[in-house]
Design a protein around this motif. Sequence first.
Motif, mmCIF file in Angstrom:
data_model
loop_
_atom_site.group_PDB
_atom_site.id
_atom_site.type_symbol
_atom_site.label_atom_id
_atom_site.label_comp_id
_atom_site.label_asym_id
_atom_site.label_seq_id
_atom_site.Cartn_x
_atom_site.Cartn_y
_atom_site.Cartn_z
ATOM 1 N N ILE A 186 -10.556 -2.034 0.735
ATOM 2 C CA ILE A 186 -9.849 -2.811 1.882
ATOM 3 C C ILE A 186 -9.002 -4.012 1.359
ATOM 4 C CG2 ILE A 186 -10.563 -4.084 3.874
ATOM 5 C CD1 ILE A 186 -13.127 -2.472 4.215
ATOM 6 N N GLY A 187 -9.488 -4.499 0.306
ATOM 7 C CA GLY A 187 -8.651 -5.669 -0.032
ATOM 8 C C GLY A 187 -7.340 -5.350 -0.770
ATOM 9 N N TYR A 188 -7.390 -4.308 -1.563
ATOM 10 C CA TYR A 188 -5.965 -3.698 -2.001
ATOM 11 C C TYR A 188 -4.963 -3.305 -0.923
ATOM 12 C CZ TYR A 188 -2.412 -0.993 -4.285
ATOM 13 O OH TYR A 188 -1.354 -0.081 -4.741
ATOM 14 N N PHE A 189 -5.320 -2.621 0.116
ATOM 15 C CA PHE A 189 -4.561 -2.133 1.168
ATOM 16 C C PHE A 189 -4.280 -2.883 2.521
ATOM 17 C CE2 PHE A 189 -6.287 2.023 -0.456
ATOM 18 C CZ PHE A 189 -5.011 2.507 -0.585
ATOM 19 N N LEU A 190 -5.128 -4.090 2.473
ATOM 20 C CA LEU A 190 -4.897 -4.958 3.686
ATOM 21 C C LEU A 190 -4.678 -6.713 3.257
ATOM 22 C CD1 LEU A 190 -7.623 -3.644 6.089
ATOM 23 C CD2 LEU A 190 -5.144 -2.944 6.047
ATOM 24 N N PHE A 191 -5.113 -6.796 2.201
ATOM 25 C CA PHE A 191 -5.133 -8.206 1.911
ATOM 26 C C PHE A 191 -4.345 -8.593 0.406
ATOM 27 C CE2 PHE A 191 -8.985 -7.460 4.508
ATOM 28 C CZ PHE A 191 -8.665 -8.410 5.526
ATOM 29 N N GLY A 192 -3.747 -7.653 -0.055
ATOM 30 C CA GLY A 192 -2.948 -7.609 -0.998
ATOM 31 C C GLY A 192 -3.551 -8.107 -2.535
ATOM 32 N N PHE A 193 -5.025 -7.486 -2.647
ATOM 33 C CA PHE A 193 -5.606 -7.651 -3.961
ATOM 34 C C PHE A 193 -4.816 -6.988 -5.056
ATOM 35 C CE2 PHE A 193 -10.412 -7.717 -2.824
ATOM 36 C CZ PHE A 193 -10.441 -8.725 -2.111
ATOM 37 N N LYS A 194 -4.617 -7.624 -6.268
ATOM 38 C CA LYS A 194 -3.811 -7.292 -7.391
ATOM 39 C C LYS A 194 -4.443 -5.783 -7.727
ATOM 40 C CE LYS A 194 -1.425 -10.693 -7.993
ATOM 41 N NZ LYS A 194 -0.070 -10.760 -7.649
ATOM 42 N N GLU A 195 -3.556 -4.943 -7.871
ATOM 43 C CA GLU A 195 -3.908 -3.440 -8.304
ATOM 44 C C GLU A 195 -4.906 -3.430 -9.431
ATOM 45 O OE1 GLU A 195 -1.646 0.606 -9.481
ATOM 46 O OE2 GLU A 195 -0.431 -1.059 -9.230
ATOM 47 N N ILE A 196 -4.572 -4.003 -10.328
ATOM 48 C CA ILE A 196 -5.407 -4.081 -11.770
ATOM 49 C C ILE A 196 -6.859 -4.327 -11.296
ATOM 50 C CG2 ILE A 196 -6.188 -4.837 -14.044
ATOM 51 C CD1 ILE A 196 -2.953 -4.904 -14.448
#
Length: 265
Positions: A186-196
């Motif tokens: 959720i963080g990656y797709f919605l909140f811009g979490f870093k990919e790594i």
Amino acid sequence: MDKPLSPTLQDVKSLAAKVPEITVYFWIIKLLTTGMGEVASDFLFERLNPIVSGPLSVLIFIAAMIMQFKARRFIPWVYWLVVVMVSIFGTMAADVVRVGLGIPYVASTAFFAVLLAVILIVWYRKEKTLSVHSICTRRREVFYWMTVLTTFALGTAAGDMTANSLHLGYLASGIWFAVVLAIPAIGYFLFGFKEIFAFWFAYIMTRPVGASFADWLSAAHGSGGLGWGKGEVSLVLTILIVVLVAFRGGSAAKDPELESRLNLT
């Protein structure tokens, strides 16, 4: 003398394609291997003498790792064989720390968490990246597999800690860890979490999720499971892994920066 931080063109050509592209099938196979390794390790120790099953598993693990390091490119069945054996070996390592040395699950979980943090810190200090798309030198490949092995041991210890020490049971543990696993997605797709960050967060959490649900399926009713049996669950998961690897084993991960360097030559 250490190799330079930036991989040479020769390194790129020889090792740029040793890990798979991260797709939905990657995560499905990864979850299946975590569950399979958990119950297969327990099954081997219950049905075979540990003096036989332990060294035999270690030998297969070493043989698979040698094949992976000798390969000049990404070979799906070799890569996933290593992951399966890492899963079994990681489970054994966590069990040895808990049962063999008598160390509580909380302490073993903390130990493997600290060990994983140390490996990631050293990896980053040496290579300036933790991206799986940059596994293009021998040293990075070593760091990658050290990290993978430690995540499996950590996940096993954490799953056992919640199921046994915290008395949540296998099903509740699986649901709890599945909720935590959703955070990096959720963080990656919605909140811009870093990919790594999102990748390694999710990678670590897949282990206790898969292991907890596999234990729930295989454990006896008296232990809070469905009683399907460790051998039966191991066999079904193995078949699913083989089928998915055969048809959806994945292609090699690609780093746009490395590819651009190759195209310029």
